[in-house]
Design a protein around this motif. Structure first.
Motif, PDB file in Angstrom:
ATOM      1  N   LEU A 285     -33.320   3.291 -44.801  1.00 16.88           N
ATOM      2  CA  LEU A 285     -34.124   4.044 -45.547  1.00 16.88           C
ATOM      3  C   LEU A 285     -33.965   5.554 -46.053  1.00 16.88           C
ATOM      4  CD1 LEU A 285     -36.673   3.244 -47.008  1.00 16.88           C
ATOM      5  CD2 LEU A 285     -36.092   0.943 -44.786  1.00 16.88           C
ATOM      6  N   TRP A 288     -30.903   5.566 -48.011  1.00 15.60           N
ATOM      7  CA  TRP A 288     -30.720   4.723 -49.436  1.00 15.60           C
ATOM      8  C   TRP A 288     -32.149   4.790 -49.830  1.00 15.60           C
ATOM      9  CZ3 TRP A 288     -27.009   3.165 -44.893  1.00 15.60           C
ATOM     10  CH2 TRP A 288     -25.656   4.207 -45.710  1.00 15.60           C
ATOM     11  N   ILE A 290     -33.515   1.811 -48.747  1.00 13.74           N
ATOM     12  CA  ILE A 290     -33.934   0.190 -49.075  1.00 13.74           C
ATOM     13  C   ILE A 290     -33.889  -0.001 -47.569  1.00 13.74           C
ATOM     14  CG2 ILE A 290     -31.992  -0.224 -50.603  1.00 13.74           C
ATOM     15  CD1 ILE A 290     -33.172  -1.465 -51.975  1.00 13.74           C
ATOM     16  N   ASP A 291     -33.415  -1.003 -47.336  1.00 12.04           N
ATOM     17  CA  ASP A 291     -33.261  -1.869 -46.039  1.00 12.04           C
ATOM     18  C   ASP A 291     -32.276  -2.371 -46.803  1.00 12.04           C
ATOM     19  OD1 ASP A 291     -34.953  -3.967 -47.627  1.00 12.04           O
ATOM     20  OD2 ASP A 291     -36.026  -4.254 -45.408  1.00 12.04           O
ATOM     21  N   LYS A 292     -31.730  -2.998 -47.751  1.00 10.36           N
ATOM     22  CA  LYS A 292     -30.533  -3.314 -47.798  1.00 10.36           C
ATOM     23  C   LYS A 292     -29.934  -2.811 -49.539  1.00 10.36           C
ATOM     24  CE  LYS A 292     -33.075  -6.463 -51.184  1.00 10.36           C
ATOM     25  NZ  LYS A 292     -34.068  -7.677 -52.143  1.00 10.36           N
ATOM     26  N   PRO A 293     -29.042  -1.679 -48.658  1.00 10.07           N
ATOM     27  CA  PRO A 293     -28.752  -1.028 -49.721  1.00 10.07           C
ATOM     28  C   PRO A 293     -27.756  -0.999 -50.387  1.00 10.07           C
ATOM     29  CG  PRO A 293     -28.363   0.130 -46.954  1.00 10.07           C
ATOM     30  CD  PRO A 293     -29.164  -0.819 -47.194  1.00 10.07           C
ATOM     31  N   TYR A 348     -42.720   3.639 -60.641  1.00 10.21           N
ATOM     32  CA  TYR A 348     -42.282   3.660 -59.695  1.00 10.21           C
ATOM     33  C   TYR A 348     -43.049   4.248 -58.685  1.00 10.21           C
ATOM     34  CZ  TYR A 348     -38.558   0.458 -61.377  1.00 10.21           C
ATOM     35  OH  TYR A 348     -37.108  -0.189 -62.011  1.00 10.21           O
ATOM     36  N   CYS A 406     -39.166   7.771 -48.761  1.00 12.01           N
ATOM     37  CA  CYS A 406     -38.377   6.585 -49.411  1.00 12.01           C
ATOM     38  C   CYS A 406     -37.955   5.317 -49.972  1.00 12.01           C
ATOM     39  CB  CYS A 406     -37.689   5.949 -47.795  1.00 12.01           C
ATOM     40  SG  CYS A 406     -37.336   7.452 -46.285  1.00 12.01           S
ATOM     41  N   GLU A 407     -39.025   4.772 -49.569  1.00 14.79           N
ATOM     42  CA  GLU A 407     -39.011   3.521 -51.487  1.00 14.79           C
ATOM     43  C   GLU A 407     -39.486   4.224 -52.915  1.00 14.79           C
ATOM     44  OE1 GLU A 407     -40.151   0.116 -47.690  1.00 14.79           O
ATOM     45  OE2 GLU A 407     -41.948   1.003 -49.236  1.00 14.79           O
ATOM     46  N   GLY A 410     -35.618   5.103 -53.328  1.00 12.67           N
ATOM     47  CA  GLY A 410     -34.817   4.193 -52.840  1.00 12.67           C
ATOM     48  C   GLY A 410     -35.120   3.228 -54.810  1.00 12.67           C
ATOM     49  N   LYS A 411     -36.459   3.032 -54.803  1.00 15.49           N
ATOM     50  CA  LYS A 411     -36.050   2.642 -56.305  1.00 15.49           C
ATOM     51  C   LYS A 411     -35.826   3.053 -57.693  1.00 15.49           C
ATOM     52  CE  LYS A 411     -39.127  -1.513 -57.064  1.00 15.49           C
ATOM     53  NZ  LYS A 411     -39.693  -1.985 -57.730  1.00 15.49           N
ATOM     54  N   GLY A 489     -26.368  -4.269 -51.518  1.00 15.57           N
ATOM     55  CA  GLY A 489     -26.940  -4.385 -52.484  1.00 15.57           C
ATOM     56  C   GLY A 489     -28.024  -5.996 -52.013  1.00 15.57           C
TER      57      GLY A 489
END
Ligand code: ASP
Length: 600
Positions: A285, A288, A290-293, A348, A406-407, A410-411, A489
């Protein structure tokens, strides 16, 4: 009259042999009396020649009338193609078959779209392809996907067998359980008002199999979730579902790394380096958002909270004073972002509850931004050094509670990457695979609206042992023994070490998740009971098999690797399912359909 060869097999060494081929008329060319038919079967294509100098004119005429995709059998003589007419694009391109006999096995009607066009997917709308899926699947691109999927499934089974796993089938008529997603229900004719549910995953059965002493279970399991579908979702999908006893997280990592090695070798002939990198949820987080960078490109998030503590720019200063964070990314080369692009990014930010989106465009040696006038020299210097600001950059900020900040970025980072990609300013290599384990997820997340905790993964995930005392005192600090496997990702799968002590499981259900005791009993009673009779420590994982195949086939849509997928509305356009049922069937099931609301 049996076929002697597949359409992929003939080479100059076969010259002089009489062969029999069967297949579909892929394409046809008439060169002034001389007729060429490219015959196709599952394996490939061969050029056949109908020469009026060799065979009766009516045979050539019959062939000339064939529609594309008619099914025929030909017998004829293999010969090398005349000099200069080789086709280097196909393996049989050096030979042709001089036809002596033709049997028309089935004539095809005029097709709704051409099967021989490699660009078809870009030209014909997908709904038409799905309606005539059998024709779509005849295209070599789709046949290749089916073949890859089959090879990967078989390689998976044999790897799991070598590792000592038993393949066990679990029921698909199950019961409703609150695992997260909405479920498909199946009415039970024998007991009106009761329903089966189609399983979201075999989670509970595979844990019970551990109690049974199976020790190592796997299944290519069909799972069902009645969710609003997004581009990469299907109401039914396949998982490589795995569970093991007497293990810890390291055993799962090693098993899956070994499996993916085999799979990549089988499908792509590629060796992937192992072990994979591991990062914590916190780091994913932070860097990047996101939890799936997707770690194939940079544009990482930078934390500026300390630099803006006490800032005169209230939005930043207040966020930090309230325990939040100021974060930023540098989208290099995007200073020329359009109003529309900035609006999309602002949306976003707003979807996460932010009031707007702060930005700086670095253009013509100037910082163009409504907020820069509030910054002091030290703040500007921090931005320059931490974000390596240069001409042409677009700096985007989020100031919010840590997770939100973070989120949001990230988006926005992913959106900017897409824009930069289309502008040719960012190249993300498609043949590189960045595998990652994401670990140390929080066990619980808080639902503000419902005012209660819910499981980040599912309620069977074990807490990290040393965090168990925090369960009732400070739940948000409890880490779960959960792991996700991510590539480029995309979340390929996830799992966890499970709770195997009935008392800890009961505490999670009743005290932490606040599920009333009667409900715990009616839904999970059998599991708690089973755990009393000697449940070994266990854990497992599930990999999304459709997604895995999509990555291996180099497509972004899982519909391209599922033989008969459904549309985003959950409809199978070929069979027209779902469909109405008769009044008699409804009666038998003790069901009554209220008048359907047209606009609902
Ligand atoms: N049942 C989980 C899922 O479907 C995976 C697991 O925990 O093994 O996501």
């Amino acid at each position: 009259m049996k076929r002697t060869h597949h359409c992929s097999e003939l080479r100059p060494a076969h010259a002089g042999q009489t062969v029999i081929l069967e297949g579909w008329v892929h394409s046809r060319r008439d060169l002034g009396g001389l007729l060429f038919i490219d015959l196709r079967d599952r394996e490939g294509r061969t050029q056949t020649v109908f020469d009026p100098a060799d065979i009766p004119a009516d045979l050539v005429a019959r062939a000339a009338r064939l529609h594309s995709e008619s099914v025929i059998r030909v017998s004829g003589l293999v010969r090398p193609r005349p000099t200069g007419t080789d086709n280097a694009k196909i393996p049989t391109g050096q030979v042709e078959v001089m036809v002596r006999e033709l049997t028309i096995l089935n004539e095809a009607a005029v097709l709704p779209f051409p099967v021989d066009d490699p660009e078809l997917a870009n030209k014909v709308n997908e709904e038409l392809r799905l309606q005539y899926r059998y024709l779509d699947l005849r295209r070599p691109e789709m046949m290749r996907n089916l073949r890859t999927r089959s090879k990967v499934a078989i390689a998976t089974r044999s790897y799991m067998d070598e590792q000592g796993f038993l393949e066990v089938e679990t029921p698909t008529l199950f019961k409703s359980t609150p695992e997260g997603a909405r479920e498909f229900l199946v009415p039970n004719r024998r007991d009106p008002g009761t329903f089966y549910a189609l399983p979201q995953s075999p989670q509970q059965f595979k844990q019970i199999l551990m109690v049974s002493g199976v020790e190592r279970y796997f299944q290519l399991a069909r799972c069902y979730r009645d969710e609003d579908l997004r581009a990469d979702r299907q109401p039914e999908f396949t998982q490589v579902d795995i569970e093991m006893s007497f293990i810890d997280r390291e055993d799962i990592y090693a098993l899956i790394e070994g499996l993916l090695k085999v799979v990549w070798r089988t499908a792509l002939g590629r060796e992937i380096p192992t072990p994979f990198k591991r990062i914590s949820f916190q780091e994913a987080l932070n860097r990047w958002g996101i939890d799936k960078p997707d770690t194939r490109f940079g544009m990482e998030l930078v934390d500026l909270s300390e630099d803006f503590r006490g800032s005169k720019f209230g939005v930043f200063g207040n966020a930090v004073a309230n325990g939040g964070h100021v974060k930023a990314i540098n989208a290099k080369g995007l200073a020329g972002a359009t109003q529309g692009q900035l609006e999309t990014m602002t949306e976003y930010a707003k979807s996460f509850g932010a009031k707007g989106l702060a930005f700086i465009k670095v253009e013509g040696g100037e910082w163009k931004s409504p907020i820069v006038k509030f910054f002091n020299e030290a703040e500007k210097a921090a931005l320059i050094s931490k974000l390596a600001i240069e001409e042409g950059d677009l700096i985007l900020f989020a100031a919010d509670q840590w997770l939100n900040a973070c989120e949001i970025l990230g988006k926005i980072r992913l959106y900017c990457a897409e824009v930069l990609k289309t502008q040719g300013k960012l190249v993300i290599p498609t043949d590189r695979f960045d595998f990652l384990w994401v670990v140390d997820f929080p066990l619980l997340s808080y639902d503000k609206e419902m005012n209660r905790w819910y499981s980040s993964h599912h309620p069977f995930t074990a807490p990290v042992a040393e965090d168990i005392p925090l369960l009732t005192t400070d739940p948000k600090k409890v880490r779960g023994q959960h792991y996700d496997i991510v590539v480029n990702g995309v979340e390929l799968g996830g799992g966890s070490i499970r709770i195997h002590q009935p008392d800890v499981q009961k505490t999670i259900f009743e005290d932490v998740l606040a599920i009333p005791a009667e409900e715990t009993q009616s839904r999970f009673g059998y599991m708690l009971e089973a755990f009393k009779y000697g449940a070994p420590p266990h854990g497992g994982i599930a990999l999304g098999f459709d997604r895995l195949c999509a990555i291996l086939c180099g497509t972004t849509s899982i519909r391209d690797v599922i033989a008969f997928p459904k549309t985003a509305k959950g409809v199978d356009l070929m069979t027209q399912s779902p469909a109405n049922v008769s009044a008699r069937q409804l009666k038998e099931l003790h069901l009554e359909v209220k008048a359907a609301k047209k606009d609902a």
